[in-house]
Design a protein around this motif. Sequence first.
Motif, PDB file in Angstrom:
ATOM      1  N   TYR A   1      48.963  69.169  42.157  1.00  0.00           N
ATOM      2  CA  TYR A   1      48.896  68.151  41.104  1.00  0.00           C
ATOM      3  C   TYR A   1      50.142  67.264  41.133  1.00  0.00           C
ATOM      4  O   TYR A   1      50.063  66.048  41.154  1.00  0.00           O
ATOM      5  CB  TYR A   1      48.747  68.828  39.736  1.00  0.00           C
ATOM      6  N   TRP A   2      51.310  67.908  41.126  1.00  0.00           N
ATOM      7  CA  TRP A   2      52.560  67.128  41.125  1.00  0.00           C
ATOM      8  C   TRP A   2      52.620  66.193  42.326  1.00  0.00           C
ATOM      9  O   TRP A   2      53.026  65.040  42.217  1.00  0.00           O
ATOM     10  CB  TRP A   2      53.765  68.070  41.147  1.00  0.00           C
ATOM     11  N   LYS A   3      52.221  66.716  43.454  1.00  0.00           N
ATOM     12  CA  LYS A   3      52.313  65.934  44.680  1.00  0.00           C
ATOM     13  C   LYS A   3      51.416  64.692  44.625  1.00  0.00           C
ATOM     14  O   LYS A   3      51.875  63.578  44.863  1.00  0.00           O
ATOM     15  CB  LYS A   3      51.909  66.843  45.844  1.00  0.00           C
TER      16      LYS A   3
ATOM     17  N   GLN B   1      49.921  63.278  42.002  1.00  0.00           N
ATOM     18  CA  GLN B   1      50.186  62.381  40.886  1.00  0.00           C
ATOM     19  C   GLN B   1      51.464  61.587  41.112  1.00  0.00           C
ATOM     20  O   GLN B   1      51.545  60.415  40.759  1.00  0.00           O
ATOM     21  CB  GLN B   1      50.253  63.163  39.571  1.00  0.00           C
ATOM     22  N   ALA B   2      52.461  62.225  41.710  1.00  0.00           N
ATOM     23  CA  ALA B   2      53.718  61.509  41.968  1.00  0.00           C
ATOM     24  C   ALA B   2      53.469  60.363  42.947  1.00  0.00           C
ATOM     25  O   ALA B   2      54.023  59.268  42.794  1.00  0.00           O
ATOM     26  CB  ALA B   2      54.766  62.465  42.523  1.00  0.00           C
TER      27      ALA B   2
END
Lengths: 332, 518
Positions: free
Chosen positions: B63-65, B67-68
Motif C-alpha cells: 500500500y505504502w509503495k 500510494q507514495a
Amino acid sequence: MQMDLRTVTIKPQRQTFDHIARRIGADKAATRYQEGTLEVQATHNFHYRPTWDPDHEIFDASRSAIKMADWYAFKDPRQFYYGAYTLARAKQQETAESNFDFVEGRGLADTLPAELKETVLKLLLPLRHAAWGGNMNAAFITAYGYGTALTQPCIFHSMDMLGIAQYITRVGLLLGDDVEVLDTAKQSWMEDSAWQGLRRYVEDCFVLKDPLEVFVAQMVALDGLLYPLVYETIIDNVLSSKGGTPIAMLTQFMTDWYAETRKWVDATVKTAAAESAENKAQMETWITHWRDRAAAALMPIAQIALGAEADAITSEVVDQFNARMAKAGVSL
Amino acid sequence: MDMKVGKKKLGLKEKYQHMTRGLGWETTYQSMDDVFPFVKYEGIKIHDWDKWEDPFRLTMDAYWKYQAEKERKLYAIIDAYAQNNGHLNVTDARYLNAIKLFLNGISPLEYMAHRGFAMTGRQFPGVGARVACLMQSLDEIRHAQTQIHSLSNYNKYYNGFHEYRHMLERVWYLSVPRSFFDDAVTAGPFEFMVAIGFSFEYVLTNLLFVPFVSGAAYNGDMGTMTFGFSAQSDEARHMTLGLEVIKFVLEQDPDNLPIVQQWIDKWTWRGYRVLTLVGMMMDYMLPKRIMSWKEAWEVYFEENGGALFKDLARYGIRPPKWLDQIEQDKDHISHQAWATFYNYAAACNFHTWIPTDDELDWLSQKYPNSFDKYYRPRLEHWREEAKKGNRFYNKTLPMLCQTCQIPMIFTEPGDPTQICYREVDYKDNKYHFCSDGCKEIFEHEPEKYIQAWLPVHQIYQGNCFEEGVDPTAEGFDPLSAVLDYYHLAQGRDNLDFEGSEDQKNFEAWRGMATKNAA
Ligand SMILES: [Fe+2]
Ligand SMILES: [Fe+2]
C-alpha cells in the motif's frame, strides 16, 4: 490560441483559506500540513446525535477528561499529512524490503543458532497480536478523538501497527519451518502465562472510552516501553551480540518507526500537560497507572530472552521512560 | 513482496490470509460485547466473520509503495499547475463555480468518510472487514487533502473558496450534503456501510465523480482532473468493499434482508437528492458540457445500476424504492435546482447566470420533453429583466424539506407545474417534506430527523447572526446579517457571474497572457 501563462505574474488575492489565515496570519503561505489539518474536522451545528452515543455530538471534546482551549494546539512535528506520511513509509518499506532480500538471499536465517531462532519466535511472534491491538486502539482515537491534529496521526499509527504486525508475520514465516509457527504464537498469546499480562492490558484498553486515555495506554505507555525493550534493547543489543544481527535487520522498520513516532507522542504529551494543572495531573495519573501495568506485563516477556537479567533491564527501560516523560513535562 | 515459508510456497490468497486474518482473537478478559459494543443494536445478525471474502489483498508495505508513487506524481502536477498559472487555461471563468461547489460541498464529505470508516474499522469484530474499512479510512483522508491542496491554488485567485470549512456548517444549501453524511455516521456501523460503502460508493459514485472529473478534463482544469484520476484506483477498492459488505451481510442471515433493503431504499433516495447539485452542475455550470444529467442517470444508474440490482436479486434484494419518480424527475430536477440558485444568488458563495443562447439550445435538445415547455421561457424572462437592470434576487427564505433539507422546489410526479408538498404531524409539530421518499424516511426514524439543523429555521430562531448583532436595532438588515454569519464576502462571493470580480480578473489576467503590454 497560444498562451504562455508562465510569463504572467498575478498578485494573489489571498495566501490561504481564511480559517488557516486566522491562525497563521493572512500574509503567510500555508504549508500542506497546515491546510490539510487545521480545523478540517467539523465542530458546529451537527445535525443529529449518534444513535450509538446519544449523549455526545458526532465529534465531541467532552469524550475526554483532557480539556483543551484549542485542540489544534496539538502538532505533529513530522508534519505528516497523507502525502508526506506515505512517502516516508514508502522509503522505510524499501529499506525493509532490501533487508529481507539480504537476509533471504544469503540464507542468513539458516545460519542463526537454533536456540536464538527459538527465542526470537517465542518473543516476537505473539507480538503481532499486540500490534493488532495497537491498530484497534489507534483506530478508536481516529474515530472518536477530537480535532484533526490529534486524530490524523492516529490513523497513520493504526496502519503502521498493521504494517508492523505484517512484518512480524513475515519474520515468523521466514524463520519458522511452517505456517504453524503462527498458530503456536497465537496459542501462546491466548494461553501462556507469560503473555496473559500483556493480553489483559491490551483487552482492557479496548473498553476504555476516553480517547486520550487510550492514547496514554497505547502510544505513551505500552509503545513507550515495548519498543525500547524488545526492539532497541533485546533484539538490537542482546540478541545481536549473540549472532542475531539478521534479526535486527528484519526488524529495522520497527526500530526506525519508533524513533520517529515517539517525537509525535512526546509533543502530544507535552501539549496536553502544558495546557493546565488539571490536564497535567490527569496525564500523570494515567501515565503512572499504565506505565506500571505495562512494565509488569512486559516483564515475563522480557524473561523469554533475558532470563534473570530481565528485571534489571526492564527497570532501566522504565527509568529512561521516566526521563523522557519528564522532558515532556510530566513528572512521574 | 516475495515470501518463502519453509519449503512450501504460499499462494497469494493464503499469504494474505496469514498476514491479516490470524491477527484477531476472541477476547476473554473483556467480553466481546464490551469490546465491540455497537455491532448488535441495528438488528443485523452475523454468525461467522471468517466467511468475509477480502475484497482486495493489499498488505501495508505494498500500500505504502503504490500510494507514495501516486502521491509523487500527483503533487508534481499540482505544483506545476500552480506555477504555470494553469487556472487561466480553463474554458471560461464560469467553470470556476463548479469547483467551488466541489470544494464546499464534496471535499468535507471525504473527510467525514475518513472518520466514518475509522468508526466501522474499529467496530466490526471481523479482522478482514476492519482492515478493509481502515484502509478506506486512510484513503479518504487522502481524498480530502489532495482536494484541499489542489483547490488551494484557486482560492488564491478567486472568490467563494476561502471559507469552505466555516460555510459548510452554516450556509443553507451546504446543509444538504452535510446532513447526508451526518445521517450516515450517526447510524450504526452496518447502516453506515450500506449508506456510504454500498449506496454511495458503489451505486452512485459514477454520478458524482465522473461528472466532476470529466467536467474538469473537458474544461481545461488539469488540477482537478489529476486528483480525480489519481483517486480512481482507490475508488476501485472502495467499490469492491461496498459490494462485499452487502453480499456478506445478506449471506449471513435471512433476517438481515428487510433491514438492508430498507437501508438501500433510504440511501439511494438520500444520495439521489444530494446528486441534484451535481445534475445542476452538469447542465448549467460546465461551459463545455460532457453529457446531460438525464443521460448520466440513464447510463450510470438505469443501465449499470439495473445490472447490479439484477445481480443482487438472488439475495432477495429488489431495486430501490421511488425509482419511478426519479425516472420522471430526470427531465426536471437540474432545471429546478438552477432556478433556485439563480434566485438565491445573493445568499450563495458561487455565482449563477443565465445560459447563453447556444447553451439554451443544448438544453432544449437534451430535454425535449421539458425544457422549452417549462424552463426556457422562465430563464429568458429573467434574462430580459436582468437586461433592464432588474436582475431578480429572491430575498425571502424558502421552506426546507425536513429530511433532505433541499428547499421545497421539486414538483409532483406527473405534474411539473405543481410543487410537491408532504407533511407529517409528530409530537405537536408539523414537519414538511419534498417527496414521498423523504417523508417515509422521516417516519421510519422521526426522533433522528426532528433534530435536523435546518438553516432556514435557525435563521428565524435568531441563531444565525454574529455575536453582538442586535436584530431589533434601527435599519437591521437580516439578510446581510446572515451573510456576515456565513463569512460571505458580499459583492465578491455572491450575486450574478455577470459583473463579478472573478469574471473581471480572469479576463484581465488571461489578457496579460494573450496580448502584448500596452
Ligand atoms: Fe473518497
Ligand atoms: Fe426531501
